[in-house]
Structure formats: structure tokens, C-alpha cells
Enzyme design. Structure first.
Site, mmCIF file in Angstrom:
data_model
loop_
_atom_site.group_PDB
_atom_site.id
_atom_site.type_symbol
_atom_site.label_atom_id
_atom_site.label_comp_id
_atom_site.label_asym_id
_atom_site.label_seq_id
_atom_site.Cartn_x
_atom_site.Cartn_y
_atom_site.Cartn_z
ATOM 1 N N LYS A 74 -9.299 2.564 15.067
ATOM 2 C CA LYS A 74 -7.953 2.981 15.520
ATOM 3 C C LYS A 74 -7.937 3.156 17.042
ATOM 4 O O LYS A 74 -6.989 2.729 17.709
ATOM 5 C CB LYS A 74 -7.540 4.283 14.825
ATOM 6 C CG LYS A 74 -7.384 4.185 13.324
ATOM 7 C CD LYS A 74 -6.270 3.231 12.913
ATOM 8 C CE LYS A 74 -6.074 3.181 11.411
ATOM 9 N NZ LYS A 74 -5.167 2.075 10.991
ATOM 10 N N SER A 81 -3.671 6.909 13.879
ATOM 11 C CA SER A 81 -4.044 8.111 13.133
ATOM 12 C C SER A 81 -4.373 9.239 14.094
ATOM 13 O O SER A 81 -4.892 9.004 15.195
ATOM 14 C CB SER A 81 -5.280 7.791 12.289
ATOM 15 O OG SER A 81 -5.873 8.972 11.794
ATOM 16 N N TYR A 111 -14.252 4.011 11.114
ATOM 17 C CA TYR A 111 -12.816 3.881 10.829
ATOM 18 C C TYR A 111 -11.990 4.401 12.016
ATOM 19 O O TYR A 111 -11.073 3.731 12.499
ATOM 20 C CB TYR A 111 -12.453 4.660 9.551
ATOM 21 C CG TYR A 111 -10.998 5.026 9.467
ATOM 22 C CD1 TYR A 111 -10.051 4.079 9.126
ATOM 23 C CD2 TYR A 111 -10.570 6.324 9.778
ATOM 24 C CE1 TYR A 111 -8.704 4.408 9.097
ATOM 25 C CE2 TYR A 111 -9.236 6.663 9.742
ATOM 26 C CZ TYR A 111 -8.306 5.699 9.403
ATOM 27 O OH TYR A 111 -6.981 6.038 9.389
ATOM 28 N N GLY A 151 0.817 -1.217 0.000
ATOM 29 C CA GLY A 151 0.000 0.000 0.000
ATOM 30 C C GLY A 151 0.846 1.261 0.000
ATOM 31 O O GLY A 151 2.084 1.207 -0.100
HETATM 32 N N1 UFG Z 1 -10.707 18.475 1.125
HETATM 33 C C1 UFG Z 1 -11.311 19.267 0.154
HETATM 34 N N2 UFG Z 1 -11.657 18.657 -1.025
HETATM 35 C C2 UFG Z 1 -11.439 17.337 -1.272
HETATM 36 C C3 UFG Z 1 -10.829 16.549 -0.258
HETATM 37 C C4 UFG Z 1 -10.480 17.158 0.929
HETATM 38 O O1 UFG Z 1 -11.522 20.455 0.334
HETATM 39 O O2 UFG Z 1 -11.791 16.852 -2.365
HETATM 40 C C5 UFG Z 1 -10.289 19.133 2.380
HETATM 41 C C6 UFG Z 1 -10.943 18.561 3.614
HETATM 42 O O3 UFG Z 1 -12.176 19.181 3.876
HETATM 43 C C7 UFG Z 1 -9.875 18.849 4.684
HETATM 44 C C8 UFG Z 1 -8.559 18.738 3.903
HETATM 45 O O4 UFG Z 1 -8.914 18.913 2.544
HETATM 46 O O5 UFG Z 1 -10.005 20.167 5.156
HETATM 47 C C9 UFG Z 1 -7.879 17.407 4.074
HETATM 48 O O6 UFG Z 1 -8.782 16.363 3.758
HETATM 49 P P1 UFG Z 1 -8.287 14.849 3.537
HETATM 50 O O7 UFG Z 1 -9.492 14.052 3.151
HETATM 51 O O8 UFG Z 1 -7.121 14.826 2.641
HETATM 52 O O9 UFG Z 1 -7.752 14.448 4.982
HETATM 53 P P2 UFG Z 1 -8.528 14.375 6.381
HETATM 54 O O10 UFG Z 1 -7.784 15.268 7.301
HETATM 55 O O11 UFG Z 1 -9.970 14.561 6.265
HETATM 56 O O12 UFG Z 1 -8.348 12.843 6.722
HETATM 57 C C10 UFG Z 1 -7.086 12.334 7.044
HETATM 58 C C11 UFG Z 1 -7.000 10.845 6.720
HETATM 59 C C12 UFG Z 1 -7.919 10.054 7.612
HETATM 60 C C13 UFG Z 1 -7.737 10.432 9.031
HETATM 61 C C14 UFG Z 1 -7.857 11.926 9.214
HETATM 62 C C15 UFG Z 1 -7.608 12.384 10.622
HETATM 63 O O13 UFG Z 1 -7.366 10.607 5.392
HETATM 64 O O14 UFG Z 1 -7.588 8.689 7.470
HETATM 65 O O15 UFG Z 1 -6.883 12.555 8.383
HETATM 66 O O16 UFG Z 1 -6.333 12.026 11.005
HETATM 67 F F1 UFG Z 1 -8.697 9.833 9.785
#
Ligand code: UFG
Length: 339
Positions: free
Chosen positions: A152, A124, A148, A10
Site C-alpha cells: 500500500k 489503508s 501487505y 469482493g
Molecule cells: N482481534 C482479536 N481477535 C481476532 C481478530 C482480531 O482480538 O480474532 C483484535 C485485534 O487484535 C485488533 C482488533 O481486533 O485489536 C481488530 O483486528 P482486525 O484484524 O479486525 O483489524 P486490524 O486493525 O488488525 O487490521 C485492519 C485490516 C488490515 C489493515 C489494518 C490497518 O484488516 O488490512 O486494519 O489499517 F492493514
């Protein structure tokens, strides 16, 4: 050491395989390829200059896991394997609890039977829950906002109890912030199947022309520019953190340790877009969309504990992260080939 890497095909696992090999460890991968392409293995062998032993099965299979430990000498395990899509976990909670917990039980039981008691677990920052105080330190209470995240939290608790039951265990839970970027070669990177859930792979697919525009999920958060703030960490820094943690727990006396792996810097969605435009020289069209349910305004680490105890620190900037993501995406516009 001879290190078993579950989920080694992965995204984070593959980068860690390279770092382990660079540090002189032998690596055995177990992966069911449910969210990874077999073609990554040949690339790992090319980059490390040695064969990579791969076992292809699902760790929830207790008999196959036992068979693996009976036939391979293993000194330590890094456990990445697991389901990880936040949104999917809300619609398929039983799949998430069953897969992530059963695979961990199967692994821990086989480890105990074969007296392999050194384990690094992929946790995480999601365990800090819905309203964390910032920056996040390891002693904050844990909770979750989706199945999810609960897997964790639960697995950290299980590991804490296992470590307390027998002081021969050496276990580390590493709480990742937002891993992004790719190997400097551009040959190993993140290859999500379907529409990317996460920001950086989505931005990269917009830049390369696979998607028309990005939706920015909310611009009315209580952050400097109104968009979500995260602690993006280069996957190669993260991989180095695993090697440092493995080294530390192999030589230290604590049965259970927890470390944040982040940079300590918050970066907004708009700042990521700007950095990616600089790195790629391409415009990233975007529109402001409603907030994504479950998202928090800001998340960033206090990485002091890992910095001092592991002698590790994140070295790469958001510009480095975007440059490496772009190299990977432009060399592999459709991700890894099927064969
Ligand atoms: N975002 C957008 N557009 C998108 C995708 C994301 O604006 O298409 C924004 C989200 O709202 C957030 C930021 O970009 O503000 C980051 O989003 P991600 O989905 O990349 O990451 P997250 O922080 O939501 O999630 C990550 C991991 C999860 C974990 C989480 C908390 O993917 O596995 O951090 O640690 F649970």
C-alpha cells in the site's frame, strides 16, 4: 460515468458497485474470483435492478487488461483488487509484492494508453505504520510493518509519481480504517474463506455457531479496557466515500489526493463483543489470548479532510454495523453459495 471496478466482486468492491449504480454510474467489474464468489454478481444485479458487466481475469495479465480497455468504454477506475491478508503476506512476501504491484502497473499502463486518467485507489490506515500519533492525519509519515502494508505504501508512492509526471491524471488514495458491516438487505456482505483473520467476521461466525469462541488478542494494551482500539467504519459509508471521492477528483484540479475514510471514533474489542451481543441477542464466548504479532494498541482517524473536502461523513454507529453484519450472517450462515 462508466466506471471500471477492479475487485468489484469482493467485500468493499461489491458494496461500492451498489453505491455507484445508485448514483447513476454504469459499472464494469473486473475480478479474478480468487477471493470472491461468482454468486455475488446475481445479487448485485437484483439489488441494482440492472445487469452488471463482469470480466473474469487476473489484472496482472497485461494482454487481457489491454484487451478490456480496447473493448469497453471506460471513464474512470476504482482499484480494489489485491491480496489483503496481513499474516499471509509475511509468509508469502513475493506473492504479495508481485500481485499487488503488477496488477497496478498493468492497470496504470492500460489507463494511460487509453487516456483514462481518473483513478480511486484502495489504500489503508496500515500506511501509518507501527507507532502512529493519534488521531491519524493524512500528513503523517508513512511506513509499514508487513509486506501487505508495504504494497500500500509503495503503490501510494507510485501513484504520487505518476500524478506528478502528467497533470492530466486525477488520482485519489483512500486510506480505510476498519471496514465492517454489510448491505442493509443482508444479501451482500463479507465472506472470508477459511478462518477469518479480522475481528468482526470472526465474531459473526461465533454468533451464528460456526466457531466456538473468539480469542481476544491481548488485554494489556495501554487502552481504556486493555484491548485493541480501532476505528470501525460501516462498509456502506465507505462505499459512499468512494463515490464522493470520484465525484470530487472528476471536478477538481489536483492530480493526487489522499483522504482518510474513518469515523474518528475508537472502539475496543470488548466493546465490539458487547455491541454484537446486543445486535444478535446471542452470547459471544471469548477467551483472552496473547497479543497478535504486529498489532498496534490503537488506531483511529482524523476524518476532517474527507469531511470538509468531500462533503462526506460516516453516519453509522457500531450498533448499526453489528446489526447489519448479523442480518447478513444469519441470512447467509455459510456465506455466498457456490452456485
Ligand atoms: N482481534 C482479536 N481477535 C481476532 C481478530 C482480531 O482480538 O480474532 C483484535 C485485534 O487484535 C485488533 C482488533 O481486533 O485489536 C481488530 O483486528 P482486525 O484484524 O479486525 O483489524 P486490524 O486493525 O488488525 O487490521 C485492519 C485490516 C488490515 C489493515 C489494518 C490497518 O484488516 O488490512 O486494519 O489499517 F492493514
Amino acid at each position: 460515468m462508466r466506471v471500471l471496478v477492479s475487485g468489484g466482486a469482493g467485500y468493499i468492491g461489491s458494496h461500492t458497485v451498489i453505491r455507484l449504480a445508485d448514483a447513476g454510474h454504469d459499472v464494469v467489474v473486473v475480478d479474478d474470483f480468487s477471493n470472491a464468489k461468482p454468486t455475488v454478481v446475481g445479487r448485485l444485479e437484483a439489488l441494482t435492478g440492472r445487469p452488471v458487466t463482469v470480466h473474469s481475469f487476473d489484472l496482472t495479465d497485461v494482454d487481457k487488461t489491454e484487451h478490456l480497455f480496447s473493448h469497453e468504454p471506460i471513464d474512470a477506475v476504482i482499484h480494489f483488487a489485491g491480496f489483503k491478508a496481513v499474516g499471509e503476506s509475511v509468509t508469502k512476501p513475493l506473492d504479495y509484492y508481485q500481485n499487488n504491484l503488477d496488477s497496478t502497473f498493468s492497470l496504470l499502463r492500460a489507463m494511460g494508453r487509453h487516456d483514462v486518467r481518473t483513478l480511486v485507489f484502495s489504500s489503508s490506515a496500515t500506511v501509518y505504520g507501527a507507532e502512529p500519533s493519534l488521531p491519524m492525519t493524512e500528513d503523517l509519515p508513512t511506513s509499514a510493518t508487513n509486506p501487505y502494508g508495504w504494497t500500500k505504501v509503495m503503490i501510494e508512492q507510485i501513484l504520487t509519481d505518476v500524478a506528478a509526471s502528467d497533470d492530466r491524471w486525477r488520482i485519489a488514495a483512500l486510506r480505510y480504517f476498519n471496514p465492517v458491516g454489510a448491505h442493509a438487505s443482508g444479501d451482500i456482505g463479507e465472506d472470508p474463506s477459511g478462518i477469518p483473520n479480522n475481528l468482526m467476521p470472526f465474531v459473526a461466525q461465533v454468533a451464528v455457531g460456526r466457531r466456538e469462541k473468539l480469542s481476544v488478542f491481548g488485554d494489556d494494551y495501554d487502552t481504556p479496557d486493555g484491548t485493541g482500539v480501532r476505528d470501525y467504519i460501516h462498509v456502506d459509508d465507505l462505499a459512499a466515500g468512494h463515490v464522493a471521492a470520484l465525484d470530487r477528483i472528476s471536478h477538481a484540479d489536483d492530480p493526487m489526493s489522499i483522504w482518510n475514510l474513518g469515523t474518528g471514533q475508537g472502539v475496543s474489542v470488548l466493546q465490539v463483543i458487547q455491541a454484537f451481543e446486543r445486535a444478535s441477542g446471542r452470547p459471544i464466548p471469548y477467551e483472552i489470548a496473547p497479543r497478535r504479532p504486529g498489532d498496534i494498541a490503537a488506531s483511529y482517524a482524523d476524518p476532517t479532510k474527507a469531511n470538509t473536502e468531500l462533503g462526506w461523513r460516516a453516519t453509522k454507529t457500531i450498533d448499526d454495523m453489528c446489526a447489519d453484519t448479523w442480518r447478513w450472517q444469519s441470512k447467509n450462515p455459510n456465506g455466498y453459495p457456490d452456485a
